[in-house]
Design an enzyme around this catalytic site. Structure first.
Site, PDB file in Angstrom:
ATOM      1  N   ILE A 163       0.865  -1.160   0.000  1.00 14.68           N
ATOM      2  CA  ILE A 163       0.000   0.000   0.000  1.00 14.68           C
ATOM      3  C   ILE A 163       0.912   1.223   0.000  1.00 14.68           C
ATOM      4  O   ILE A 163       2.067   1.149   0.436  1.00 14.68           O
ATOM      5  CB  ILE A 163      -0.979   0.030   1.201  1.00 14.68           C
ATOM      6  CG1 ILE A 163      -0.255  -0.092   2.538  1.00 14.68           C
ATOM      7  CG2 ILE A 163      -2.033  -1.043   1.062  1.00 14.68           C
ATOM      8  CD1 ILE A 163      -1.188  -0.025   3.753  1.00 14.68           C
ATOM      9  N   ASP A 164       0.418   2.333  -0.510  1.00 17.40           N
ATOM     10  CA  ASP A 164       1.246   3.515  -0.686  1.00 17.40           C
ATOM     11  C   ASP A 164       1.724   4.082   0.650  1.00 17.40           C
ATOM     12  O   ASP A 164       1.122   3.839   1.697  1.00 17.40           O
ATOM     13  CB  ASP A 164       0.474   4.598  -1.447  1.00 17.40           C
ATOM     14  CG  ASP A 164       0.059   4.145  -2.832  1.00 17.40           C
ATOM     15  OD1 ASP A 164       0.785   3.330  -3.426  1.00 17.40           O
ATOM     16  OD2 ASP A 164      -0.998   4.601  -3.308  1.00 17.40           O
ATOM     17  N   LYS A 165       2.777   4.871   0.588  1.00 16.75           N
ATOM     18  CA  LYS A 165       3.365   5.479   1.782  1.00 16.75           C
ATOM     19  C   LYS A 165       2.319   6.161   2.657  1.00 16.75           C
ATOM     20  O   LYS A 165       2.272   5.954   3.871  1.00 16.75           O
ATOM     21  CB  LYS A 165       4.431   6.492   1.355  1.00 16.75           C
ATOM     22  CG  LYS A 165       4.979   7.337   2.506  1.00 16.75           C
ATOM     23  CD  LYS A 165       5.873   8.453   1.991  1.00 16.75           C
ATOM     24  CE  LYS A 165       6.283   9.384   3.125  1.00 16.75           C
ATOM     25  NZ  LYS A 165       7.072  10.540   2.641  1.00 16.75           N
ATOM     26  N   ARG A 220      -6.822   5.487  -6.117  1.00 16.80           N
ATOM     27  CA  ARG A 220      -6.551   6.902  -6.377  1.00 16.80           C
ATOM     28  C   ARG A 220      -6.792   7.251  -7.843  1.00 16.80           C
ATOM     29  O   ARG A 220      -7.386   8.289  -8.167  1.00 16.80           O
ATOM     30  CB  ARG A 220      -5.110   7.228  -5.972  1.00 16.80           C
ATOM     31  CG  ARG A 220      -4.836   6.981  -4.492  1.00 16.80           C
ATOM     32  CD  ARG A 220      -3.348   6.936  -4.174  1.00 16.80           C
ATOM     33  NE  ARG A 220      -2.714   8.235  -4.369  1.00 16.80           N
ATOM     34  CZ  ARG A 220      -1.390   8.412  -4.324  1.00 16.80           C
ATOM     35  NH1 ARG A 220      -0.584   7.374  -4.093  1.00 16.80           N
ATOM     36  NH2 ARG A 220      -0.884   9.610  -4.497  1.00 16.80           N
ATOM     37  N   THR A 272      -0.926   5.818   2.606  1.00 18.69           N
ATOM     38  CA  THR A 272      -2.114   5.006   2.878  1.00 18.69           C
ATOM     39  C   THR A 272      -1.831   4.178   4.129  1.00 18.69           C
ATOM     40  O   THR A 272      -0.780   3.552   4.234  1.00 18.69           O
ATOM     41  CB  THR A 272      -2.430   4.063   1.697  1.00 18.69           C
ATOM     42  OG1 THR A 272      -2.663   4.854   0.525  1.00 18.69           O
ATOM     43  CG2 THR A 272      -3.651   3.216   1.986  1.00 18.69           C
TER      44      THR A 272
END
Length: 302
Positions: free
Chosen positions: A136-138, A236, A140
């Site tokens: 998962i993104d930084k 996103r 998130t």
């Protein structure tokens, strides 16, 4: 360890490097092409090139390269561990933490913390991403499953590829979504005008996101998103594509958005079959305090 896959009707005529990167979702096509160059990939027992077009019924086998000795430093970073046994670990990643080391992020990552916490992590994704099955993104927050052995990693990667993993997120988006539920089915790939961004493009990877409205505010909507696929920045990109970008998103949001130190997105639910026992495991964690305070602020305003 050698793995095998029989090409299905929907996979016919797909390039073998793309097929294997789809199956191993945390492995890039360039990494797969490296396997092919080293003759680690065969189709029906024969070595092939990366551009080989698969045929229905082909038996694709690949041998994972030898794991390099890890040279990333373990770091004593606190972890919010939701579940752990000898095969898997489920962690609630905080907002602002990068999952694995990369250019500009050599320390302070989830991988650095994991290496300190446990000595056994799968090596399938190499020295920079031990144990990492999905990301998962930084900015998130939320749930991630980590593999502590190659056997567990292979099982979890297959479940992801077969869309057998339950993944639900909560997000706050700009605009009021009028309908209560929806599905976004739009392929995602590199933005041809900006290689640092992803976008909906005709030649992108198949991507499906389901969403449900939880709350509506004036100019904002609180939504739950369920992933059917797991593409980079999928929620996103998809929410922006339908005109409802995430609040606080510096990459895909509007120029005038709220300062929330990144997108308001939380991986709330994660469900999968235990790679060894086959027991269905399901975990749920509430969004972090900043997320809940934002919702409370909207409720009081509107």
């Amino acid at each position: 360890m050698t793995q095998q896959h029989i090409v299905t009707e929907t996979e016919g005529k797909k390039r073998v490097d793309k097929l294997l990167s789809d199956i191993n979702q945390e492995t890039s096509r360039s990494q797969v092409q490296g396997w092919i160059t080293k003759n680690l990939v065969k189709v029906n027992g024969e070595v092939v090139k990366a551009n080989y077009k698969c045929q229905v019924g082909d038996i694709v086998t690949w041998q994972l390269p030898e794991v390099e000795q890890l040279d990333i430093n373990p770091e004593n970073i606190p972890l919010d561990i939701v579940f752990e046994d000898k095969d898997v670990l489920v962690v609630n990643k905080p907002k602002g933490m990068v999952v694995h080391p990369s250019a500009g992020h050599s320390s302070g990552t989830l991988v650095n913390a994991l290496l300190y916490h446990c000595k056994d992590l799968s090596g399938i994704n190499g020295i920079e991403r031990p144990g990492i099955v999905h990301r998962i993104d930084k900015d998130t927050s939320g749930l991630l499953v980590v593999a502590k052995s190659d056997k567990a990693h292979i099982s979890l990667a297959e479940q992801l590829a077969n869309k057998d993993v339950e993944r639900k997120y909560e997000a706050v988006v700009h605009g009021e979504i009028n309908h209560d539920t929806g599905m976004i089915d739009a392929p995602i790939g590199r933005d041809p005008n900006d290689r640092q961004r992803m976008s909906v493009v005709d030649n992108g990877k198949h991507a499906v996101t389901h969403f449900q409205v939880l709350q509506r505010f004036n100019d904002f909507t609180h939504v739950e998103c369920q992933l059917e696929t797991g593409r980079t920045h999928q929620i996103r990109v998809h929410m922006r594509y339908i005109g409802f970008p995430l609040v606080g998103d510096p990459k895909y949001g509007p120029r005038k958005t709220m300062d929330t130190n990144g997108q308001v997105l939380h991986a709330k639910v994660l469900g999968f079959r235990h790679p060894i026992t086959d027991e269905w495991l399901r975990f749920e964690v509430e969004p972090p305090s900043y997320f809940q305070e934002l919702l409370l602020q909207f409720e009081q305003m509107y």
